[in-house]
Design an enzyme around this catalytic site. Structure first.
Site, mmCIF file in Angstrom:
data_model
loop_
_atom_site.group_PDB
_atom_site.id
_atom_site.type_symbol
_atom_site.label_atom_id
_atom_site.label_comp_id
_atom_site.label_asym_id
_atom_site.label_seq_id
_atom_site.Cartn_x
_atom_site.Cartn_y
_atom_site.Cartn_z
ATOM 1 N N CYS A 411 4.171 61.673 28.362
ATOM 2 C CA CYS A 411 4.333 61.007 27.066
ATOM 3 C C CYS A 411 3.107 61.355 26.241
ATOM 4 C CB CYS A 411 4.533 59.511 27.246
ATOM 5 S SG CYS A 411 3.170 58.667 28.085
ATOM 6 N N ALA A 412 2.562 60.422 25.487
ATOM 7 C CA ALA A 412 1.361 60.705 24.697
ATOM 8 C C ALA A 412 0.090 60.522 25.511
ATOM 9 C CB ALA A 412 1.324 59.825 23.455
#
Length: 450
Positions: A411-412
C-alpha cells in the site's frame, strides 16, 4: 455567539456546539453518539443545549441527536425531506428557528443526499445578515461531498442537484460568510482532493475550490471534476444510514469481558497490533487492522455490518478506545478481548515481511505485485505490472489473485497491505507484505509506472 468544533480525525467528521452565552442556550450541528463531550463543553460555557440540527441522514457515523433527545428535553431539527422515524422538527427551505439571539435559516441543498440541507446562522445582536453556513456536505474545504453513495440509479440525479445547489444556493452567498462543513479531509464521503483545513469562507472557496469553479461552467465539466479522487465507499455505509433513519441509542458500554480459549467461533477476530508484530505470529483467521485513528473505518470496509467482534489485545485502555471508535460507526457487538497469541499451543499464522528491494527481486523472479491502495494512488504511480485491487474489494475479488506463485502486497506505508495480507491468508494464500509500502519503493529509486 461562541462556536466549538469537535473533529474525529479517523472519520474526517466535524460537529459543532454553537452557543448564545447571554441567553444561556446553545445548539448542536451533526453530533455523533458520544454525547458527553458536547454536554461537558456546554456546561463549561454555562449554556443549555436546546436544539440539535441534522444536515442529512448520515452514511459514515451514527448520529447522536436522537439519543440526546431521549436524555434531555431538546428538539432535533431536520430538513423536511429527511424520512427519519424518531421525533423531530422538520424545516422547509427558508424556514427559520431562533435559538436565543441566533437565527437559523434552513437552506435546501440536495446533492450529497436527496434530503440534504444546510443552515445559515445570523447573530441578531449584530445584524440580520447571516454570517455562518453549516454546510454539511454541500460545500467542503476544497471540494464537495460525493454524490454516488446511494447507488447508480440516484447518482446522476444527485450530481445534477449538487450542481444546481452550488450555482443557485451556495455560491450566491456573500464572500464573508464563514463555512463550517461536516465532512473534512480524510473522510470517505469526499474526494482525496478535499483539503485538511476545517473551515473556510465562501469567497476563498469561490476562488480556489476546483469544484466550485467547475460549477460555474457547464455540467459536463462539473461532473468530471467531482468524480476525481473518490475512494472506495466503505461497505458499512448502508447499515449506518439505515440505523440513522431509525435513530440509535446513546453509547453505553459495560466493561469488556476477558475471553479465554477456545474463543467463540462465530466472532470475527481483530488483531490491532503493528504489521511487523502481527507478521511474526498471530491467531489464524485474525484480521490485522492496526489500532490507529482509521481503525473503525477500515474495519467497516471489510467486516460485514453487525458482525460480532473480538479484539485481540491485552491493553484494556486500547481496547476501550477501539470499542469507542467502533460504536461511532455502529459496530456495537464487541464480545470481549483476548490474547493475540493463543495459550493452547496451536500453530501460529505468520506473514513474511520484506523490504522494497527484496520485493523487486521477487517480482523479477515471477511474483505478483498486488497494489491495494485507492485508484487515485495507483494511477499516480505503481510498481511495474502490479495488479490493482483496493483492499476494500479484495475479499470479493480474491479469485483474481494468482495462485501458485508468491504474492507481494503493498500500500502506501505497509498498514493497509498488512490487512490485505491477513485477508489473503484467511483464503489460503501465503502473502508477503512489503515493509514501508510504495513510499519505500520510491525512496529506493525503483522503477514505476503510471
Amino acid at each position: 455567539m461562541l462556536l466549538q468544533q469537535f473533529f474525529d480525525q479517523g472519520l474526517g467528521h466535524a460537529s459543532y456546539l454553537v452557543a448564545d452565552p447571554d441567553e444561556g442556550v446553545a445548539f448542536l450541528v451533526d453530533p455523533d453518539r458520544h454525547l458527553q463531550p458536547y454536554l461537558d463543553a456546554a456546561a463549561k460555557l454555562g449554556v443549555l443545549i436546546t436544539h440539535s440540527f441534522e444536515t442529512h441522514v448520515h452514511n459514515d457515523y451514527v448520529s447522536g441527536s436522537p439519543a440526546l433527545a431521549a436524555l434531555r428535553p431538546i428538539s432535533v431539527v431536520t430538513g423536511d425531506g429527511a424520512e427519519v422515524r424518531y421525533p423531530h422538527v422538520s424545516l422547509a427551505d427558508r424556514e427559520t428557528i431562533d435559538v436565543g439571539a441566533l437565527r437559523v435559516h434552513c437552506v435546501a441543498t440536495p446533492g450529497h443526499t436527496p434530503e440534504h440541507v444546510s443552515y445559515l446562522v445570523a447573530d441578531l445582536r449584530r445584524a440580520d445578515d447571516p454570517q455562518f453556513l453549516f454546510s454539511g456536505g454541500a460545500l467542503l474545504v476544497g471540494h464537495i461531498a460525493r454524490v454516488d453513495l446511494l447507488g447508480p440509479e440516484l447518482e446522476e440525479r444527485l450530481a445534477r442537484a449538487a450542481y444546481e445547489t452550488l450555482r443557485e444556493r451556495v455560491l450566491s452567498l456573500a464572500d464573508y460568510v464563514a463555512v463550517f462543513p461536516t465532512h473534512g479531509g480524510g473522510s470517505a464521503c469526499t474526494s482525496s482532493d478535499a483539503a485538511s483545513s476545517r473551515w473556510t469562507t465562501l469567497g476563498f472557496e469561490r476562488r480556489h475550490n476546483d469544484v466550485a469553479r467547475a460549477a460555474m461552467q457547464d455540467f459536463a465539466r462539473f461532473r468530471e471534476t467531482i468524480a476525481r479522487g473518490l475512494p472506495v465507499a466503505p461497505a458499512y455505509y448502508p447499515g449506518v444510514r439505515a440505523l440513522n433513519h431509525q435513530g440509535a441509542a446513546a453509547y453505553a458500554a459495560a466493561p469488556l469481558r476477558v475471553l479465554r480459549d477456545p474463543l467463540p467461533a462465530d466472532a470475527t477476530l481483530i488483531d490491532p497490533r503493528a504489521p511487523h508484530v502481527f507478521g511474526s505470529g498471530h491467531r489464524r483467521g485474525a484480521l490485522n487492522i492496526v489500532g490507529n485513528d482509521s481503525f473503525a473505518v477500515r474495519l467497516g470496509a471489510v467486516v460485514p455490518f453487525g458482525s460480532p467482534l473480538i479484539l485481540l489485545t491485552v491493553d484494556r485502555e486500547q481496547a476501550e478506545a477501539l470499542r469507542r471508535q467502533l460504536a461511532t460507526v455502529g459496530y456495537d457487538d464487541v464480545r470481549g478481548v483476548a490474547d493475540p497469541v493463543p495459550d493452547t499451543g496451536e500453530d501460529l499464522g505468520r506473514v513474511r515481511v520484506v523490504d522494497a528491494r527484496t520485493a523487486k527481486r521477487l517480482s523479477d523472479e515471477g511474483a505478483t505485485m498486488l497494489d491495494v491502495r485507492e485508484r487515485s494512488e495507483y494511477e499516480r504511480a505503481h510498481a511495474p505490472g502490479a495488479l490493482h485491487i483496493p483492499y476494500e474489494q479484495l475479499q470479493d475479488r480474491i479469485a483474481e489473485v494468482p495462485r501458485g506463485r508468491d504474492v507481494v502486497v503493498y500500500c502506501a506505508a505497509g498498514v493497509r497491505s498488512s490487512l490485505a495480507a491477513s485477508i489473503l491468508e484467511r483464503s489460503g494464500l501465503a502473502p508477503i507484505n512489503m515493509r514501508g509500502g510504495f513510499s519505500s519503493w520510491e525512496i529506493a529509486g525503483l522503477p514505476t509506472e503510471g
